[in-house]
Structure formats: C-alpha cells, structure tokens
Design a protein around this motif. Structure first.
Motif, PDB file in Angstrom:
ATOM      1  N   PHE A 257      14.634 -18.039 -11.173  1.00  0.00           N
ATOM      2  CA  PHE A 257      15.766 -17.164 -11.488  1.00  0.00           C
ATOM      3  C   PHE A 257      16.784 -17.931 -12.328  1.00  0.00           C
ATOM      4  CE2 PHE A 257      13.987 -15.760  -7.465  1.00  0.00           C
ATOM      5  CZ  PHE A 257      13.907 -14.377  -7.607  1.00  0.00           C
ATOM      6  N   ARG A 258      17.395 -17.243 -13.277  1.00  0.00           N
ATOM      7  CA  ARG A 258      18.467 -17.813 -14.088  1.00  0.00           C
ATOM      8  C   ARG A 258      19.592 -16.781 -14.212  1.00  0.00           C
ATOM      9  NH1 ARG A 258      16.025 -21.590 -13.064  1.00  0.00           N
ATOM     10  NH2 ARG A 258      15.133 -23.226 -14.386  1.00  0.00           N
ATOM     11  N   GLU A 259      20.843 -17.266 -14.152  1.00  0.00           N
ATOM     12  CA  GLU A 259      21.979 -16.381 -14.333  1.00  0.00           C
ATOM     13  C   GLU A 259      22.005 -15.844 -15.763  1.00  0.00           C
ATOM     14  OE1 GLU A 259      25.618 -18.271 -13.397  1.00  0.00           O
ATOM     15  OE2 GLU A 259      25.130 -18.618 -11.298  1.00  0.00           O
ATOM     16  N   VAL A 260      22.457 -14.609 -15.906  1.00  0.00           N
ATOM     17  CA  VAL A 260      22.654 -14.020 -17.227  1.00  0.00           C
ATOM     18  C   VAL A 260      24.144 -14.047 -17.534  1.00  0.00           C
ATOM     19  CG1 VAL A 260      22.289 -12.019 -18.704  1.00  0.00           C
ATOM     20  CG2 VAL A 260      20.665 -12.511 -16.860  1.00  0.00           C
ATOM     21  N   HIS A 261      24.502 -14.602 -18.682  1.00  0.00           N
ATOM     22  CA  HIS A 261      25.908 -14.810 -19.023  1.00  0.00           C
ATOM     23  C   HIS A 261      26.375 -13.861 -20.114  1.00  0.00           C
ATOM     24  CE1 HIS A 261      26.815 -18.662 -16.858  1.00  0.00           C
ATOM     25  NE2 HIS A 261      25.501 -18.633 -16.765  1.00  0.00           N
ATOM     26  N   GLU A 262      27.644 -13.462 -19.989  1.00  0.00           N
ATOM     27  CA  GLU A 262      28.361 -12.791 -21.055  1.00  0.00           C
ATOM     28  C   GLU A 262      29.092 -13.875 -21.860  1.00  0.00           C
ATOM     29  OE1 GLU A 262      28.130  -9.565 -21.369  1.00  0.00           O
ATOM     30  OE2 GLU A 262      27.743  -8.707 -19.376  1.00  0.00           O
ATOM     31  N   THR A 263      29.857 -13.477 -22.841  1.00  0.00           N
ATOM     32  CA  THR A 263      30.622 -14.459 -23.614  1.00  0.00           C
ATOM     33  C   THR A 263      31.712 -15.110 -22.783  1.00  0.00           C
ATOM     34  OG1 THR A 263      32.048 -12.664 -24.399  1.00  0.00           O
ATOM     35  CG2 THR A 263      30.187 -13.292 -25.808  1.00  0.00           C
ATOM     36  N   ASN A 264      32.190 -14.387 -21.752  1.00  0.00           N
ATOM     37  CA  ASN A 264      33.297 -14.914 -20.937  1.00  0.00           C
ATOM     38  C   ASN A 264      32.874 -15.308 -19.523  1.00  0.00           C
ATOM     39  OD1 ASN A 264      32.754 -12.322 -20.172  1.00  0.00           O
ATOM     40  ND2 ASN A 264      34.892 -11.701 -19.919  1.00  0.00           N
ATOM     41  N   GLY A 265      31.588 -15.504 -19.306  1.00  0.00           N
ATOM     42  CA  GLY A 265      31.130 -15.915 -17.975  1.00  0.00           C
ATOM     43  C   GLY A 265      29.873 -15.168 -17.576  1.00  0.00           C
ATOM     44  N   HIS A 266      29.388 -15.447 -16.351  1.00  0.00           N
ATOM     45  CA  HIS A 266      28.143 -14.808 -15.950  1.00  0.00           C
ATOM     46  C   HIS A 266      28.367 -13.327 -15.629  1.00  0.00           C
ATOM     47  CE1 HIS A 266      29.586 -17.065 -12.227  1.00  0.00           C
ATOM     48  NE2 HIS A 266      29.837 -15.817 -11.946  1.00  0.00           N
ATOM     49  N   THR A 267      27.318 -12.531 -15.812  1.00  0.00           N
ATOM     50  CA  THR A 267      27.367 -11.094 -15.584  1.00  0.00           C
ATOM     51  C   THR A 267      27.350 -10.805 -14.092  1.00  0.00           C
ATOM     52  OG1 THR A 267      26.102 -10.764 -17.622  1.00  0.00           O
ATOM     53  CG2 THR A 267      26.288  -8.889 -16.136  1.00  0.00           C
ATOM     54  N   ARG A 268      28.199  -9.878 -13.668  1.00  0.00           N
ATOM     55  CA  ARG A 268      28.255  -9.490 -12.262  1.00  0.00           C
ATOM     56  C   ARG A 268      28.119  -7.974 -12.165  1.00  0.00           C
ATOM     57  NH1 ARG A 268      29.897 -13.938  -9.313  1.00  0.00           N
ATOM     58  NH2 ARG A 268      29.969 -12.656  -7.431  1.00  0.00           N
ATOM     59  N   ILE A 269      27.660  -7.533 -10.992  1.00  0.00           N
ATOM     60  CA  ILE A 269      27.531  -6.101 -10.728  1.00  0.00           C
ATOM     61  C   ILE A 269      28.249  -5.797  -9.424  1.00  0.00           C
ATOM     62  CG2 ILE A 269      25.328  -6.310  -9.487  1.00  0.00           C
ATOM     63  CD1 ILE A 269      24.516  -3.667 -10.894  1.00  0.00           C
ATOM     64  N   GLY A 270      28.985  -4.691  -9.406  1.00  0.00           N
ATOM     65  CA  GLY A 270      29.804  -4.362  -8.253  1.00  0.00           C
ATOM     66  C   GLY A 270      29.090  -3.479  -7.244  1.00  0.00           C
ATOM     67  N   TYR A 271      29.431  -3.670  -5.976  1.00  0.00           N
ATOM     68  CA  TYR A 271      28.929  -2.845  -4.879  1.00  0.00           C
ATOM     69  C   TYR A 271      30.113  -2.152  -4.208  1.00  0.00           C
ATOM     70  CZ  TYR A 271      24.376  -5.101  -5.223  1.00  0.00           C
ATOM     71  OH  TYR A 271      23.160  -5.558  -5.677  1.00  0.00           O
ATOM     72  N   SER A 272      29.903  -0.918  -3.796  1.00  0.00           N
ATOM     73  CA  SER A 272      30.960  -0.139  -3.160  1.00  0.00           C
ATOM     74  C   SER A 272      30.474   0.447  -1.851  1.00  0.00           C
ATOM     75  CB  SER A 272      31.432   1.002  -4.069  1.00  0.00           C
ATOM     76  OG  SER A 272      31.978   0.514  -5.269  1.00  0.00           O
ATOM     77  N   GLY A 273      31.422   0.756  -0.981  1.00  0.00           N
ATOM     78  CA  GLY A 273      31.128   1.453   0.259  1.00  0.00           C
ATOM     79  C   GLY A 273      31.440   2.930   0.116  1.00  0.00           C
ATOM     80  N   TYR A 274      30.635   3.777   0.740  1.00  0.00           N
ATOM     81  CA  TYR A 274      30.819   5.226   0.726  1.00  0.00           C
ATOM     82  C   TYR A 274      30.780   5.725   2.167  1.00  0.00           C
ATOM     83  CZ  TYR A 274      29.521   4.823  -4.230  1.00  0.00           C
ATOM     84  OH  TYR A 274      29.464   4.472  -5.548  1.00  0.00           O
ATOM     85  N   TRP A 275      31.785   6.518   2.559  1.00  0.00           N
ATOM     86  CA  TRP A 275      31.781   7.076   3.901  1.00  0.00           C
ATOM     87  C   TRP A 275      32.504   8.413   3.888  1.00  0.00           C
ATOM     88  CZ3 TRP A 275      34.814   3.073   2.267  1.00  0.00           C
ATOM     89  CH2 TRP A 275      36.203   3.202   2.422  1.00  0.00           C
ATOM     90  N   ARG A 276      32.270   9.196   4.937  1.00  0.00           N
ATOM     91  CA  ARG A 276      32.916  10.508   5.033  1.00  0.00           C
ATOM     92  C   ARG A 276      34.400  10.360   5.308  1.00  0.00           C
ATOM     93  NH1 ARG A 276      29.662  15.543   7.191  1.00  0.00           N
ATOM     94  NH2 ARG A 276      31.797  16.160   7.653  1.00  0.00           N
ATOM     95  N   GLU A 277      35.165  11.167   4.633  1.00  0.00           N
ATOM     96  CA  GLU A 277      36.615  11.144   4.804  1.00  0.00           C
ATOM     97  C   GLU A 277      37.019  11.472   6.246  1.00  0.00           C
ATOM     98  OE1 GLU A 277      40.373  13.674   2.918  1.00  0.00           O
ATOM     99  OE2 GLU A 277      38.450  13.576   1.872  1.00  0.00           O
ATOM    100  N   ASP A 278      36.221  12.310   6.918  1.00  0.00           N
ATOM    101  CA  ASP A 278      36.577  12.739   8.275  1.00  0.00           C
ATOM    102  C   ASP A 278      35.829  11.970   9.365  1.00  0.00           C
ATOM    103  OD1 ASP A 278      34.063  13.725   7.786  1.00  0.00           O
ATOM    104  OD2 ASP A 278      34.488  15.790   8.359  1.00  0.00           O
ATOM    105  N   ASN A 279      35.200  10.850   9.012  1.00  0.00           N
ATOM    106  CA  ASN A 279      34.484  10.050  10.012  1.00  0.00           C
ATOM    107  C   ASN A 279      35.497   9.352  10.922  1.00  0.00           C
ATOM    108  OD1 ASN A 279      32.992   8.042  11.436  1.00  0.00           O
ATOM    109  ND2 ASN A 279      31.444   8.036   9.817  1.00  0.00           N
TER     110      ASN A 279
END
Length: 315
Positions: A257-279
């Motif tokens: 494996f090798r990191e993939v870089h942009e011009t300003n640093g390595h590329t990252r991908i975001g993760y988010s949480g999803y839940w019911r508003e009324d939980n």
C-alpha cells in the motif's frame, strides 16, 4: 419506495399461487393484497403475476424479482432476530451499521475504546450496503450507521466523524511500489479493480474525478466480490485498487500500500454518522458524546433535515 410488507405480500402470493389464498393466510382482505401488488408493479414498470381465474402465477420478470425479494426478506428477518436478541444486554445496547473494513482504522479503534470505556454496553456491528443500512436506521433496527461522505437524508441527523487516508493497493513488484510518494497523476494509464459493493461505487466516482480528463477515462473493472478478494486479485498483477487506510488490517501476501498525495498533502476521505432524529436510546447519545470528545468535534448545531427520502442517493 417499495415497502417491506409489500415484499411479504408478493412472496406469499407467489407461494400460495392465489391472491385470495395468500390474503387468507395473512389475515388481510384480498383487495388489499391485490392493490399493494398492483402498486409494486406500477412502480417497477413490469408485470410480476399472470392473473387467471384459477389463481396467479409468476411471470419471468416476477420470478427474477421474487428471488431477490426472498433474499432481502431473509436478511431482514435475520437482522430483526439479531436485534431482538440484544434485548438481554446488561445496561444497554448500541447497534452500529457500517460497510467499511473493520480490520483496522478509526471505526475499529473507536468501537474498541468505547467498549472498554463502557463495559456494560453491548455493542453489535452490522455490515451491509448503504441502502440496507439506511433502511435499518429508518426502521429502528440500527441506532447509527457510519458511512463515507455527508449526504443528507430526510428524518436523519448527519454528522462528520473522522477521516482516513486514501491508499493505492498494488502488487509489491509494481514499479510504483518503489516510490515513497505517489500522486494521482502517477496513476494515469493504470487499470483498476473495485468491488461493486459499497464503497466501490463511491471510489469509482472519486477515481473518475481525480484521473478523468478530455480524451482519457481510467479503466475501472467493477466485480461483485469482497474487499479481501479484490486485494487477492491485485496480488496477481495487472491491476491496482484504491482503498481507505482501514484496509491496512487486511494482510494479503504480494500486496503493498502507498499513500496517494494531493499537491497540499495526502488524500483523505471523510466518514459520517447517520441516526434517526427521534432516536431516544441513551447509549446512542453516550456514544455520540464519546466520538465528539475523541475527535475534538465542535458542538452539534441541531438536526439537519432534508427533503431527500431515506434510502435514496441525492442527485
């Protein structure tokens, strides 16, 4: 959107060979069952049943659709049974859905640390694709799902959690393996292998966005295989793959494996949480507070409703 109960109507009608017999077995009125099946056919734009005076038989399209419907209902029933089984937890339970690799990365570290911090909480993981996860949240069978991106869904609260580095997986004898740093432009002309399952489609879109240009479209093979199988195929040579750093826990001989870089640093991908508003699960809110502290997230500004329907990707 086709409802789960409508799938049950279709399956029962197919097994009974008659709408009236299926309705009696389900203790509903025959016109009700017929109306729901007709609604499904209209939504799909195809006829699922040949209706005759002596009963109803599946068309060729109906037989194909029912095979998939049975599999969906089987998985749904298994999920429902699994959730019910967690009711015997000691102090509470948290049902977490995901489709990222659980072998390494922030998801594994977060759930592991949360379990250590709160040993009386019973945490259960559920790995499925995005649509199944969203359906699980909507029905209340899942408390939260962790997925790539931050797409809005009606009735759900979305919050960015963390990010991970993007890596290119390649045969260890590939010429690029000798480089310490790889940029997206270095990957032009390479052939890629991705899984058709999540997050394969999102990864494909990212590749097209990073490498696509007038006169050139990257060659991307999409196969219905899992992450481990993708990496095993990469070891054979000829193709590369793009993965998040959570895949580093998957050890496959012959793959590096090798990191993939942009011009300003390595590329990252975001993760988010999803839940019911009324939980109202107090364990869920404990988990959200834990994640906020662990990743130094800003205070919540409240729900983020959307007109987008659950289970559908935004356009």
């Amino acid at each position: 959107m086709i409802e789960l109960r409508q799938l049950r109507y279709l399956i029962n009608a197919a097994e009974a060979g008659s709408f009236s017999r299926a309705a009696r077995s389900m203790n509903i009125k025959q016109p009700t069952l017929s109306r729901h099946i007709l609604q499904v056919e209209k939504r799909l734009g195809m006829t699922l049943f040949d209706r005759k005076t002596r009963g109803a038989t599946l068309t060729a399209d109906g037989a194909t659709y029912l095979r998939i419907a049975r599999r969906i209902m089987k998985e749904w029933d298994e999920l429902n049974a699994w959730v019910k089984a967690t009711n015997n937890g000691h102090a509470g339970k948290l049902s977490v859905g995901f489709y990222t690799s659980f072998s390494a990365g922030n998801l594994r570290a977060t759930l592991s640390e949360f379990s250590d911090r709160f040993p009386d909480v019973r945490v259960r993981g559920f790995e499925r694709d995005r649509d199944m996860l969203l359906a699980g949240i909507e029905s209340g069978l899942l408390d939260i799902a962790v997925m790539i991106g931050e797409a809005p869904y009606g009735g759900l609260v979305t919050r960015p959690f963390w990010s991970e580095r993007i890596l290119v997986a390649m045969p260890e004898r590939h010429p690029l393996a000798a480089r310490e740093r790889i940029h997206w432009t270095d990957l032009t002309g390479e052939r890629f292998l991705l899984t058709e399952r999540d997050p394969g489609p999102e990864t494909r879109n990212m590749l097209l966005g990073k490498l696509g240009m007038p006169g050139y479209t990257p060659e991307i093979d999409m196969d219905d295989i899992g992450r481990e199988t993708v990496l095993s195929a990469i070891a054979l040579g000829g193709r590369l793959s793009i993965v998040a750093e959570s895949a580093l826990g998957i050890k496959v001989p012959g793959v590096t494996f090798r990191e993939v870089h942009e011009t300003n640093g390595h590329t990252r991908i975001g993760y988010s949480g999803y839940w019911r508003e009324d939980n109202e699960n107090t364990v869920l809110h404990r988990f959200l507070d834990f994640v906020a502290v662990r990743y130094s997230l800003p205070p919540m500004t409240g729900p983020q409703p959307s007109s987008q329907q659950p289970g559908k990707e935004p356009s």
